[in-house]
Design a protein around this motif. Structure first.
Motif, PDB file in Angstrom:
ATOM      1  N   ILE A   1       0.819  -1.144   0.065  1.00 31.08           N
ATOM      2  CA  ILE A   1      -0.039   0.005  -0.016  1.00 31.08           C
ATOM      3  C   ILE A   1       0.964   1.134  -0.250  1.00 31.08           C
ATOM      4  CG2 ILE A   1      -1.788  -1.113   1.144  1.00 31.08           C
ATOM      5  CD1 ILE A   1      -0.887   0.560   3.787  1.00 31.08           C
ATOM      6  N   THR A   2       0.427   2.345  -0.472  1.00 29.26           N
ATOM      7  CA  THR A   2       0.956   3.722  -0.338  1.00 29.26           C
ATOM      8  C   THR A   2       0.139   4.597   0.804  1.00 29.26           C
ATOM      9  OG1 THR A   2       1.707   3.499  -2.614  1.00 29.26           O
ATOM     10  CG2 THR A   2       1.666   5.622  -1.641  1.00 29.26           C
ATOM     11  N   ARG A   3       0.759   4.933   1.790  1.00 29.83           N
ATOM     12  CA  ARG A   3       0.229   5.682   2.887  1.00 29.83           C
ATOM     13  C   ARG A   3       0.946   6.937   3.250  1.00 29.83           C
ATOM     14  NH1 ARG A   3       1.386   4.303   8.868  1.00 29.83           N
ATOM     15  NH2 ARG A   3       1.298   6.496   8.600  1.00 29.83           N
ATOM     16  N   THR A   4       0.111   7.782   3.805  1.00 27.44           N
ATOM     17  CA  THR A   4       1.076   8.959   4.237  1.00 27.44           C
ATOM     18  C   THR A   4       1.944   8.846   5.446  1.00 27.44           C
ATOM     19  OG1 THR A   4      -0.858   9.228   5.845  1.00 27.44           O
ATOM     20  CG2 THR A   4      -0.850  10.846   3.563  1.00 27.44           C
ATOM     21  N   ALA A   5       3.198   9.147   5.356  1.00 22.90           N
ATOM     22  CA  ALA A   5       3.948   9.077   6.509  1.00 22.90           C
ATOM     23  C   ALA A   5       3.679   9.821   7.737  1.00 22.90           C
ATOM     24  CB  ALA A   5       5.378   9.580   6.149  1.00 22.90           C
ATOM     25  N   GLU A   6       2.755  10.761   7.639  1.00 24.74           N
ATOM     26  CA  GLU A   6       2.200  11.536   8.615  1.00 24.74           C
ATOM     27  C   GLU A   6       0.929  11.030   9.279  1.00 24.74           C
ATOM     28  OE1 GLU A   6       2.636  14.618  11.508  1.00 24.74           O
ATOM     29  OE2 GLU A   6       4.023  14.379  10.006  1.00 24.74           O
TER      30      GLU A   6
ATOM     31  N   TYR B   1      -3.905   8.305   5.737  1.00 24.83           N
ATOM     32  CA  TYR B   1      -4.459   8.486   4.493  1.00 24.83           C
ATOM     33  C   TYR B   1      -3.881   7.161   3.558  1.00 24.83           C
ATOM     34  CZ  TYR B   1      -6.577  12.921   5.331  1.00 24.83           C
ATOM     35  OH  TYR B   1      -7.210  13.811   5.967  1.00 24.83           O
ATOM     36  N   ALA B   2      -4.684   6.429   2.641  1.00 23.86           N
ATOM     37  CA  ALA B   2      -3.919   5.576   1.961  1.00 23.86           C
ATOM     38  C   ALA B   2      -4.356   5.884   0.493  1.00 23.86           C
ATOM     39  CB  ALA B   2      -4.874   3.867   2.096  1.00 23.86           C
ATOM     40  N   PHE B   3      -3.364   5.637  -0.294  1.00 25.85           N
ATOM     41  CA  PHE B   3      -3.408   5.953  -1.971  1.00 25.85           C
ATOM     42  C   PHE B   3      -3.198   4.775  -2.682  1.00 25.85           C
ATOM     43  CE2 PHE B   3      -2.917  10.079   0.237  1.00 25.85           C
ATOM     44  CZ  PHE B   3      -3.890  11.022  -0.300  1.00 25.85           C
TER      45      PHE B   3
ATOM     46  N   GLU C   1       1.878   7.982  -9.110  1.00 26.52           N
ATOM     47  CA  GLU C   1       1.263   8.942  -8.638  1.00 26.52           C
ATOM     48  C   GLU C   1       0.723   8.778  -7.132  1.00 26.52           C
ATOM     49  OE1 GLU C   1       1.089   8.268 -13.057  1.00 26.52           O
ATOM     50  OE2 GLU C   1       0.923   7.187 -11.208  1.00 26.52           O
ATOM     51  N   GLY C   2       0.344   7.905  -6.628  1.00 30.58           N
ATOM     52  CA  GLY C   2      -0.176   7.502  -5.496  1.00 30.58           C
ATOM     53  C   GLY C   2       1.128   7.929  -4.348  1.00 30.58           C
ATOM     54  N   GLN C   3       2.150   7.718  -4.720  1.00 32.62           N
ATOM     55  CA  GLN C   3       3.286   7.875  -3.925  1.00 32.62           C
ATOM     56  C   GLN C   3       3.406   9.590  -3.704  1.00 32.62           C
ATOM     57  OE1 GLN C   3       6.515   5.922  -5.348  1.00 32.62           O
ATOM     58  NE2 GLN C   3       5.800   3.924  -4.982  1.00 32.62           N
TER      59      GLN C   3
END
Length: 251
Positions: free
Chosen positions: A95-100, A205-207, A212-214
């Protein structure tokens, strides 16, 4: 209740096309009392729109029933989804997630007034422990074999079983639990230690798992960090959410 009902295994990384940076971004979420009331109302909604504002990102937020939100995100119909937790994803999924962190979700052990306090996973050994079906508990809680887990369809059903002595403990999010006990008029008959959560999970938040998601994850992380630094996060949440992330990066 504050349910974050995202079925396991539905949120795999997808390779669907996503919007380019700063173009329109479609994000899906699901109803959560106080946090997501509608597409324009709720603490998480306000935060998300403020992040979009400070990052100059054009977003559209869609609120759907939890299973449909999870399914449509997994199918690549939305660029992002919130709130998300690690437990929403099957082990090994990318998955791509926010680090914050958006929040830190904590669960506590509720017991009957006058019974011994049960403050940790170890304290639950040999006990009958109630959980609410569909609720995103940490795997440390649901997969432990040292105690018997009994799932009910609602918080209220678990509370009635607890007070009647059919359960030794009930594990639940603090605010949701307090709200449910108050609704039933049984607050005086329960106890818990507000300083000792039995589990913690990072909320973010998950992208989509694409380049682009990153980019979106980085942008949203920077926006969220900015809101925390200048006090807007605290102003929006009024202390209802934790926001700084879980201690020691707990997830």
């Amino acid at each position: 209740m504050r349910k974050w009902l995202l079925p396991l295994g539905m949120l795999g990384a997808m390779s669907a096309a996503m919007p380019t940076a700063h173009a329109g971004v479609d994000i899906v979420t699901f109803p959560i009392p106080m946090h997501v009331e509608s597409e324009t109302k709720g603490l998480f909604i306000e935060l998300t729109r403020e992040i979009a504002k400070v990052t100059d990102t054009d977003i559209t937020i869609k609120v759907m029933p939890p299973p449909r939100a999870a399914h449509d995100y997994a199918e690549g119909k939305f660029a992002g989804m919130f709130p998300a937790l690690d437990v929403n994803f099957s082990p090994g999924q990318h998955i791509t997630r926010t680090a914050e962190s958006l929040d830190c979700k904590e669960d506590f052990v509720f017991t009957r007034k006058g019974a011994p306090f049960l403050k940790s996973i170890g304290d639950l050994a040999g006990k009958r422990v109630g959980i609410t079906r569909g609720y995103p508990y940490a795997r440390d809680v649901t997969d432990n074999k040292s105690y018997t887990v009994e799932a009910a369809l609602s918080d209220e059903a678990n509370i009635r079983k607890l007070i009647a002595g059919h359960l030794d403990a009930f594990v639940l999010d603090e605010k949701t639990g307090l709200q449910a006990f108050e609704k039933l008029g049984l607050t005086a008959q329960m106890q818990y230690d507000p300083k000792l959560p039995v589990s913690r999970q990072d909320v973010y938040y998950a992208f989509q798992n694409t380049a682009e998601g990153q980019q979106l994850a980085t942008r949203f992380s920077q926006g969220l960090a900015k809101l925390k630094a200048d006090g807007r996060y605290q102003k929006i949440t009024h202390g209802v959410t934790i926001g700084a992330g879980c201690p020691h990066g707990a997830r």
